[in-house]
Structure formats: structure tokens, C-alpha cells
Write an enzyme that holds these catalytic residues in place. Structure first.
Site, PDB file in Angstrom:
ATOM      1  N   CYS A   1       0.807  -1.241   0.175  1.00 39.84           N
ATOM      2  CA  CYS A   1       0.160   0.000   0.033  1.00 39.84           C
ATOM      3  C   CYS A   1       0.783   1.176  -0.151  1.00 39.84           C
ATOM      4  O   CYS A   1       1.315   1.554   1.139  1.00 39.84           O
ATOM      5  CB  CYS A   1      -0.949   0.111   1.151  1.00 39.84           C
ATOM      6  SG  CYS A   1      -1.840   1.566   1.248  1.00 39.84           S
TER       7      CYS A   1
ATOM      8  N   CYS B   1      -0.559   3.939   2.001  1.00 39.48           N
ATOM      9  CA  CYS B   1      -0.235   4.001   3.654  1.00 39.48           C
ATOM     10  C   CYS B   1       1.114   3.995   3.991  1.00 39.48           C
ATOM     11  O   CYS B   1       1.446   4.636   4.985  1.00 39.48           O
ATOM     12  CB  CYS B   1      -0.644   2.454   4.099  1.00 39.48           C
ATOM     13  SG  CYS B   1      -2.021   1.840   3.522  1.00 39.48           S
ATOM     14  N   ASP B   2       2.016   3.588   3.088  1.00 37.28           N
ATOM     15  CA  ASP B   2       3.520   3.401   3.646  1.00 37.28           C
ATOM     16  C   ASP B   2       4.543   4.210   2.767  1.00 37.28           C
ATOM     17  O   ASP B   2       5.574   4.186   3.044  1.00 37.28           O
ATOM     18  CB  ASP B   2       3.986   1.916   3.351  1.00 37.28           C
ATOM     19  CG  ASP B   2       3.171   1.122   4.367  1.00 37.28           C
ATOM     20  OD1 ASP B   2       2.734   1.648   5.273  1.00 37.28           O
ATOM     21  OD2 ASP B   2       2.770  -0.105   4.051  1.00 37.28           O
TER      22      ASP B   2
END
Length: 174
Positions: free
Chosen positions: A131, A134-135
Site C-alpha cells: 500500500c 499507507c506506507d
């Protein structure tokens, strides 16, 4: 007899349990394998509401579960074999017996892709991510590779350009 049975003990299920139990509804969460979902396997969380600093996904999930339990939610680990939601009393058939409730919430999460490169599973959340949204910030100024053969993989590679120094996009052969 429960007011609510929640199928799935990940972030959605635990959050639902916090609110139903806090609302004084007798709540049961059925989770087939705590600690194996996407959040529980995440090595570092830094972008979840209310989380200051970093913690592991498992730590966050444990915290959410303890909060739900503090309001009276019950959690059990078992496998569901059948569900009957046709009647007013919903029935959940499990390896540990049958449970009934007035309402059922399905919060089973999502299952990512199954294809893995050699060593990928051991590095998931420790440099390997699924992701970019997300990251991405964890890869600030780094060289990264995105491997995939889908439009989603291309979108992930594009999202990383906001953070990374250099991106390599490797489309997998079909």
C-alpha cells in the site's frame, strides 16, 4: 442470545465492537485467526487516527480489542461453517456451537493478492509493502521497486513518486 455478532476481529470488527458494546449492546466478535490479518501483520503504523508515533499493527489491534472488551464485548476464536440471517434471530454456526443475535455485522476485511516473490512474506511490513498510500512516507528519499502487472500496481508506483528518490516499475510477465 446477543444483540450483535461481528464476524471478523480486524480494525473494522474491533471498531464496530467498541461502538456496539459502548452502546450497551451485548456484543460477540468471532475471529477465525487473530493476528493474521493485514493490520496485524503490519510492522509499522504511523498514520492511524489517534496513533502518535509508531507502533506495530498487532499492538494497535490489541489496543482496540482491549478497549472493546473494556466496554463488555466478547471475542472468540473459531471457524464459521454457516450463517443463517433469514429469520429475525440470526444464527452463526461455528466449530464451538451455534450463536444467535438480533443483528450481524460482517467485517472480514480484504484479502490481498496471493502471489509472492521468494522472501517477500518474511519482509512484508519490513521494507516490502502492498500500500503506497499507507506506507509511502516510510520510503522518503529512497530508491524503490514496484512489481506488478495491473493498473493498481501502476497507480501505486505513481503514488510513490511523491516520496521516493527513484522508482523502478517492473511489470510481471503473464
Amino acid at each position: 442470545m446477543y444483540d450483535v455478532i461481528i464476524i471478523g476481529g480486524g480494525p473494522a470488527g474491533a471498531s464496530a465492537a467498541i461502538y456496539t458494546a459502548r452502546g450497551n449492546l451485548k456484543t460477540l466478535v468471532i475471529d477465525k485467526a487473530p493476528g493474521t490479518g493485514a493490520l496485524a501483520l503490519t510492522h509499522k503504523i504511523a498514520n492511524y487516527p489517534g496513533v502518535e508515533g509508531e507502533m506495530t499493527g498487532k499492538e494497535l489491534l490489541d489496543k482496540m480489542r482491549r478497549q472493546a472488551e473494556s466496554f463488555g464485548a466478547e471475542f472468540i476464536q473459531t471457524t464459521i461453517s454457516a450463517v443463517d440471517v433469514e429469520d429475525e434471530e440470526k444464527s452463526i454456526f461455528t466449530a464451538h456451537g451455534t450463536f444467535q443475535a438480533k443483528a450481524v455485522i460482517v467485517a472480514t476485511g480484504s484479502k490481498g493478492r496471493n502471489r509472492m516473490l521468494p522472501g517477500e512474506e518474511q519482509l512484508l511490513g519490513r521494507g516490502v509493502s502492498t500500500c503506497a498510500t499507507c506506507d509511502g512516507a516510510f520510503y522518503e528519499g529512497k530508491h524503490v521497486a514496484v512489481i506488478g502487472d495491473s493498473e493498481e500496481a501502476l497507480e501505486e508506483a505513481h503514488a510513490l513518486t511523491k516520496f521516493t528518490d527513484k522508482n523502478h516499475f517492473l511489470g510481471a510477465a503473464r
